[in-house]
Design an enzyme around this catalytic site. Structure first.
Site, short mmCIF file in Angstrom:
data_model
loop_
_atom_site.label_atom_id
_atom_site.label_comp_id
_atom_site.label_asym_id
_atom_site.label_seq_id
_atom_site.Cartn_x
_atom_site.Cartn_y
_atom_site.Cartn_z
N SER A 129 -29.92 -7.55 0.51
CA SER A 129 -28.79 -7.87 -0.37
C SER A 129 -27.52 -8.23 0.40
O SER A 129 -26.78 -9.13 0.00
CB SER A 129 -28.50 -6.69 -1.30
OG SER A 129 -29.63 -6.32 -2.03
N HIS A 197 -22.85 -5.34 -0.31
CA HIS A 197 -22.70 -6.63 -0.99
C HIS A 197 -21.31 -7.21 -0.74
O HIS A 197 -21.17 -8.40 -0.43
CB HIS A 197 -22.90 -6.46 -2.50
CG HIS A 197 -24.24 -5.93 -2.89
ND1 HIS A 197 -24.58 -5.64 -4.19
CD2 HIS A 197 -25.34 -5.63 -2.16
CE1 HIS A 197 -25.82 -5.20 -4.25
NE2 HIS A 197 -26.30 -5.17 -3.01
#
Length: 219
Positions: A129, A197
């Site tokens: 991610s 993220h």
């Protein structure tokens, strides 16, 4: 919103992007072939555990190729498939690979700092991610006006809508920041690595301009 595809044709075959997807998929298939104890050992050995980072620095890279569930890997690989080909096309294959890994490193370092400050430094982090967030940051900088066909909930219905990349990715990063701040007091319990993220996105958005040269083509 969930991306279905981007209306942005790539000029070249995304070899590196596809290889990353295949490697992550192969590692995941290996993971699910293990029993529960073996799976836990595998994750603790190759996942990024902040308190062990000095003893196992290779996990700064290896954690990007592990995942925690079917939904985790399918979601990550789909985002990479939708957005990665165009970024690789603009950067070139070698530069894209380096860019991808650096974005993942930036994501891991920010999440590690947050873990030490707010708890959870002994919880392993796995997943692509953070690196993929860097790809989204690069896509936003390179193609802000590209159209994204997305599945959007409108009241109780799911509808296909074309939205500009700046809106889709802008909303995406706002959600990451909101959730990151909201769950910060509970970071010690694990869960989604929101700050990975955020870190990956920030690194990707800033770094892409040093990797991209308009009018240049790379292998």
């Amino acid at each position: 919103m969930f991306p279905i595809k981007d209306i942005n044709r790539s000029r070249s075959f995304p070899l590196v992007n596809l290889l990353i997807i295949l490697i992550c998929s192969a590692v995941w298939l290996h993971q699910v072939s293990l029993d529960e104890e073996e799976m836990n050992l595998f994750i603790y050995h190759y996942g990024l555990v902040p308190v062990d980072i000095l003893y196992r620095p290779y996990t700064l890279i290896t954690h990007m190729f592990l995942h925690g569930s079917w939904l985790h890997i399918i979601g990550n690989m789909w985002f990479l498939w939708v957005f990665g080909d165009n970024v690789e096309d603009r950067l070139g294959r070698l530069r894209y690979l380096v860019f991808y890994l650096l974005s993942g490193l930036g994501a891991a370092l920010l999440q590690t700092i947050v873990s030490f400050l707010f708890g959870g430094a002994d919880v392993p982090m796995v997943g692509a991610s953070g690196a993929i967030s860097g790809v989204l940051g690069a896509y936003l900088w390179l193609f802000p006006h590209a159209r994204i066909l997305a599945l959007v909930p409108i009241f109780i219905f799911l509808t296909f809508v074309e939205v500009p990349a700046v809106l889709f990715i802008g909303l995406w990063i706002l959600i990451q920041v909101f959730n990151g701040i909201l769950t910060l007091p509970f970071a010690h319990g694990g869960g989604v690595a929101w700050f990975a993220h955020i870190g990956g996105f920030g690194v990707g958005y800033l770094l892409v301009r040093f990797f991209y040269r308009k009018g240049w083509y790379y292998l």
